[in-house]
Design an enzyme around this catalytic site. Structure first.
Site, PDB file in Angstrom:
ATOM      1  N   GLY A  19       6.843  -8.179  -1.181  1.00 60.80           N
ATOM      2  CA  GLY A  19       5.435  -8.332  -1.541  1.00 60.80           C
ATOM      3  C   GLY A  19       4.871  -7.038  -2.071  1.00 60.80           C
ATOM      4  N   GLY A  22      -2.546  -3.772  -2.821  1.00 61.98           N
ATOM      5  CA  GLY A  22      -3.367  -2.809  -3.525  1.00 61.98           C
ATOM      6  C   GLY A  22      -2.917  -1.387  -3.328  1.00 61.98           C
ATOM      7  N   LYS A  41       8.106  -0.559   4.028  1.00 61.40           N
ATOM      8  CA  LYS A  41       6.849  -0.484   3.288  1.00 61.40           C
ATOM      9  C   LYS A  41       6.650   0.941   2.789  1.00 61.40           C
ATOM     10  CE  LYS A  41       1.945  -1.649   3.381  1.00 61.40           C
ATOM     11  NZ  LYS A  41       0.824  -2.261   4.124  1.00 61.40           N
ATOM     12  N   ASP A 147      -9.573  -6.238   8.815  1.00 61.04           N
ATOM     13  CA  ASP A 147      -9.229  -7.111   7.687  1.00 61.04           C
ATOM     14  C   ASP A 147      -8.401  -8.312   8.166  1.00 61.04           C
ATOM     15  OD1 ASP A 147      -9.223  -7.976   5.064  1.00 61.04           O
ATOM     16  OD2 ASP A 147      -7.488  -6.771   4.484  1.00 61.04           O
TER      17      ASP A 147
END
Length: 926
Positions: A19, A22, A41, A147
């Site tokens: 994936g 931003g 990541k 979030d």
């Protein structure tokens, strides 16, 4: 065109891109050291040179690495190698919650049913709970996610639920207030209004996001359509959402969810949940089946048609163990005409006036035919200044609290009884919760008050639904509540067979036995067959994880049968066999309650229960109610003349005396063993326990204890008192010689108690020569107060041997008032002396002056028997203590010999034959 990705990052071999966001991107990578696939990541390549991005990325990694919870994806490692900055996590195969909701929505459009493991309401509720648990954990660490949304929740292939993306997470106290026009971190669709206005994030902003997620889960739609942050700010005060049930009627949304969503999505943060754990609690109630309340009726004290019973009553305590009522109060008792079974809610509003002594709300009161006393059921007693709430179960205090609430002139009380749980609310605040150890046997409600200094403003009743998920015992419980015991028994037995090895099955078997006991109470004929059947029912719990309930149930059955010895044995066996069992608190609570309950019902049962508390739960003795009970017991029990230091307020002395009265050999042996093991035990305690053992006729056990004492190599414990006690179990010649070998002047306490025991042995056996030997060595004058029992025993001998002059000489040592005292050991032999010297009329007049008591002291049992107050087949004979029967039978034997009624004397003599030669005598010991 497929986007390319680096072949390696550090030591990790990159397999594919998972994936991209931003700030960062996530790859599936292979770790050659641990030989496993991981998720890696890193910062997007085009942003790696930006210092702010690197700082934020590192902060995300460090915050996430501090979290270790099943619902939070863990961080394996953080790497900072030159210009490269990345971290690794477990690679979790699955779908995001957003994907699951999208697929579920597509299925719904096509008319396909949701699979249980996919987007069904029940499965999504479990997912939501896991999310909430993770957020509650992070909040406890003072970390806010900021979030929360379905894209940031992944549901693994094997049911794992994990919260992802901690990129904008922050510490609750570390944030700065934003600006109304500036950019606010987060996703607009899930954002709380105050965040959009630039306020800093709080626990309530995360809770708001959880509310949006929950709405999305149950309806498959978002509650609000927000274009962007600017539009949200402009129209937020006009935002409304459609009722979820109206929006998605096909989704079978529980009504309770509406309140949870409403609270989470409140515009004002102050109106939302204060903490996530409270949200979790409400969700669990919903999943398990939160009760809905429906108004039934309102009761009014002035309306006579509302009440079945309405009059002043006297509520007394400890009546079975006291010789006169010393703890009693008058009160007005009102019991409803109708019963209210099942889940009920009582809403009571009462104004307590200045001089009010309190006000009581009653519930769980049995039907009139089954109401043994006026205190049965539960009573919540409320007092003011300070506010205090006490919950009584059948007049026994089980909860006592002073809630930390603001003082009010008007008290608003809510009592909810849901299944086996009682919850009490004061001014909308939960003040206590109490679990019922046994089912409620009644369904009437009522009020109790001692004065008129109150105003009852409101007394309403509500009936409760069973909830979304119905317990498998709900149906038999309902039959039980309505006293349809045959149907209840059938359903409990079915449940017991259907759920072997599970708590539901265990409870079903236990309740089946309880049902039989309740059915027995209503039996038109002999209830004993049903009570014995209950014993067999409880036997089915043997060897199961619910084994303590077997013995609790059997104790209840023996109580119903009136066999209080076996009742106590069952409870004690369970305490010894299962000292660390999870169900032990249930036994402890029952014994505590039984101790208080029996203190108003049956003396033998009360003494047995109190002994269990003293031996196994000494901490209970600090309870104020227990102190009051023990105080009443000691104020009214008969002083035993052979117990040294009987007035001592010690746990060991109390245990020894109770063990003696209840003929509990094992308790005496336990006390002796404990004392022998001590470095420096009190000699009088050891001697008392040993003498009680021999006085009850357990000679072989007494000999064994003396041998154990000798072998313990503790010469200090081999006291003069122990040697004298040994004399009581030897042949009479040796015993008398042992006793008098210690004589130095007048006889002391230890010699006297042994001589009294020996004299009674010789009286029963008619060995007058040995008795004469003792009489010659015993002064007939009053050398001390403690010699009276020995004089009483010798007085019987003088009357049997026709030594009337010696009898007169002995009696001259006492005043007439002392001879007429019912508590005097001389009371009965003096009455017999009057028969020999002045005739039957004088004896009847002497015994006739004795006051009638339900539990007379042994010194005047003869009087009660001769006047017909004690019957051979009566209650006293069934429930009397073993030693009391011994004393009565011995005096009857001696009286009938003196009055030449030899056939009667022979009958009682035969019933006493084993007293001094064998450990067990069925005619006396049950």
């Amino acid at each position: 065109m497929k986007e390319s990705h680096p072949q390696e990052i550090g030591r990790y071999k990159i397999l594919e891109r998972i994936g991209k966001g931003g700030m960062g991107e996530v790859f599936l990578a292979y770790d050659p050291i641990s030989e496993r696939n991981v998720a890696l990541k890193c910062i997007r390549e085009d942003l790696q040179g930006k210092k702010a991005i690197r700082s934020r990325f590192l902060r995300e990694a460090r915050i996430a690495s501090q979290l270790t919870h099943p619902s939070v994806i863990p961080i394996y490692s953080i790497h900072k190698e030159g210009n490269a900055l990345y971290y690794t996590m477990p690679y979790l195969q699955g779908k995001t919650l957003r994907q699951v909701l999208r697929e579920t929505k597509e299925q719904a459009k096509q008319g396909a049913a949701c699979s249980l493991g996919g987007g069904s309401i029940s499965s999504l509720f479990q997912v939501f709970l896991r999310i909430c648990e993770g957020v509650s954990y992070t909040h406890a660490k003072t970390i806010l996610h900021r979030d929360l949304k379905p894209e940031n929740v992944i549901i693994g292939k094997y049911g794992e639920v994990m919260i992802l993306d901690w990129g904008i997470a922050d510490y609750a106290k570390a944030q700065r207030r934003g600006t109304k026009t500036g950019k606010v971190a987060g996703t607009v669709a899930y954002m709380a209004p105050e965040r959009a206005l630039g306020e800093k994030a709080t626990y309530q902003t995360d809770i708001y996001s959880l509310g949006v997620i929950l709405y999305h889960m149950v309806t498959l739609e978002l509650p609000f359509q927000r274009g962007n942050l600017e539009a949200f700010r402009k129209y937020m005060k006009e935002e409304t959402y459609v009722n979820p049930i109206e929006l998605a009627p096909y989704r079978e949304i529980p009504h309770e969810i509406l309140d949870i969503i409403k609270k989470c999505l409140s515009f004002d943060p102050e109106d939302r949940y204060r903490a996530v754990h409270t949200l979790i609690q409400d969700m669990q109630h919903t999943i398990q089946g939160k009760t809905h309340w429906m108004f039934i009726t309102q009761l009014c004290p002035e309306k006579k048609s509302d009440w079945e019973f309405q009059e002043h009553v006297m509520i007394a305590k400890h009546t079975a163990i006291t010789r006169h009522t010393e703890i009693a109060q008058w009160a007005m008792l009102m019991v409803s005409k109708h019963n209210f079974s099942g889940n009920i809610r009582l809403h009571v509003t009462v104004q307590m006036l200045e001089k009010s002594a309190g006000f009581g709300v009653l519930f769980g009161i049995p039907e009139s035919p089954k109401r043994n006393n006026l205190g049965e059921g539960y009573c919540l007693w409320i007092t003011k200044s300070p506010t205090r709430l006490q919950l009584f179960r059948s007049n026994v205090l089980v909860v006592d609290i002073e809630p930390h609430v603001e003082e009010h002139a008007i008290h608003e009380i809510v009592i909810e009884k849901v299944h086996e749980q009682i919850r009490c609310f004061l001014h909308n605040t939960l003040v206590f919760s109490y679990t019922l150890s046994l089912p409620l046997h009644g369904a009437h409600v009522g009020i109790l008050y001692k004065d008129a200094h109150f105003v009852l403003k409101h007394f309403s009743l509500y009936s409760g639904s069973q909830g979304v998920l119905v317990n498998c015992l709900a149906i038999p419980d309902a039959f039980f509540a309505y006293q349809d015991y045959d149907k209840a028994l059938l359903e409990y037995r079915r449940a017991g067979r259907a759920f072997p090895g599970r708590p539901e099955g265990r409870d079903a078997i236990f309740k089946a036995g309880i049902t039989l006991l309740e059915k027995a109470k209503l039996a038109a004929e002999d209830p004993k067959p049903l009570q014995l059947e209950a014993l067999d029912e409880f036997e089915a719990l043997h060897g199961t994880p619910g084994a303590p309930l077997e013995y609790l149930g059997k104790a209840l059955a023996y109580r119903a049968l009136g066999d209080y010895h076996e009742e106590a044995k069952c409870l004690e066996f369970a305490l010894n066999k299962f000292p660390k069992h999870p169900l032990l608190p249930l036994l402890e609570e029952h014994i505590f309650y039984r101790m208080h309950e029996s203190s108003t019902e049956n003396r033998l049962a009360a003494y047995k229960s109190i002994l269990l508390v003293v031996r196994y739960f000494p901490k209970m003795l600090e309870n104020s109610e227990v102190k009051l009970l023990i105080g009443s017991l000691k104020n009214h029990w008969q002083t035993l003349p052979f117990i040294e230091g009987a007035a001592e307020d010690s746990q060991q002395t109390t245990a020894i005396i109770l063990a003696f009265w209840t003929d509990t050999k094992q308790a005496l042996l336990s006390s002796i063993s404990t004392l022998i093991k001590q470095e420096a035990p009190k000699a009088s305690l050891l001697e008392n326990a040993l003498f009680c053992l021999s006085e009850l006729g357990y000679y072989s056990d007494t000999r064994h204890c003396l041998e154990e004492l000798k072998n313990a190599s503790k010469s200090a414990l081999l006291s003069r008192g122990c040697a004298l006690i040994k004399g009581t179990i030897l042949k009479e010649d040796s015993a008398i010689k042992t006793v008098y070998s210690y004589t130095e002047g007048e006889l002391d306490f230890q010699q006297i108690r042994v001589l009294v025991h020996i004299v009674k042995k010789l009286l029963l056996r008619k060995e007058y020569g040995k008795l004469q030997q003792i009489a010659r060595k015993t002064p007939l004058t009053r050398t001390s107060e403690q010699i009276m029992p020995l004089h009483a025993a010798l007085l019987w001998f003088f009357l049997l041997d026709n030594q009337i002059n010696n009898a007169r000489k002995l009696l001259q040592a006492y005043t007439l008032e002392e001879l007429k005292q019912e508590q005097s050991p001389l009371f009965s032999p003096y009455g017999t002396f009057l028969f020999r010297t002045r005739g039957k009329g004088a004896m009847d007049a002497h015994f006739g002056a004795c006051l009638e008591k339900s539990s007379p002291p042994t010194t005047c049992l003869l009087s009660h028997f001769l006047r017909g107050k004690i019957a051979e087949e009566g209650d006293w004979m069934r429930n009397a203590f073993y030693w009391e029967k011994q004393e009565l039978f011995l005096e009857l034997t001696l009286l009938y010999r003196i009055t030449n009624q030899h056939h009667k004397a022979k009958d009682y003599e035969q019933r006493l034959q084993g007293r001094y030669t064998r450990d067990y005598r069925k005619e006396i010991r049950p």
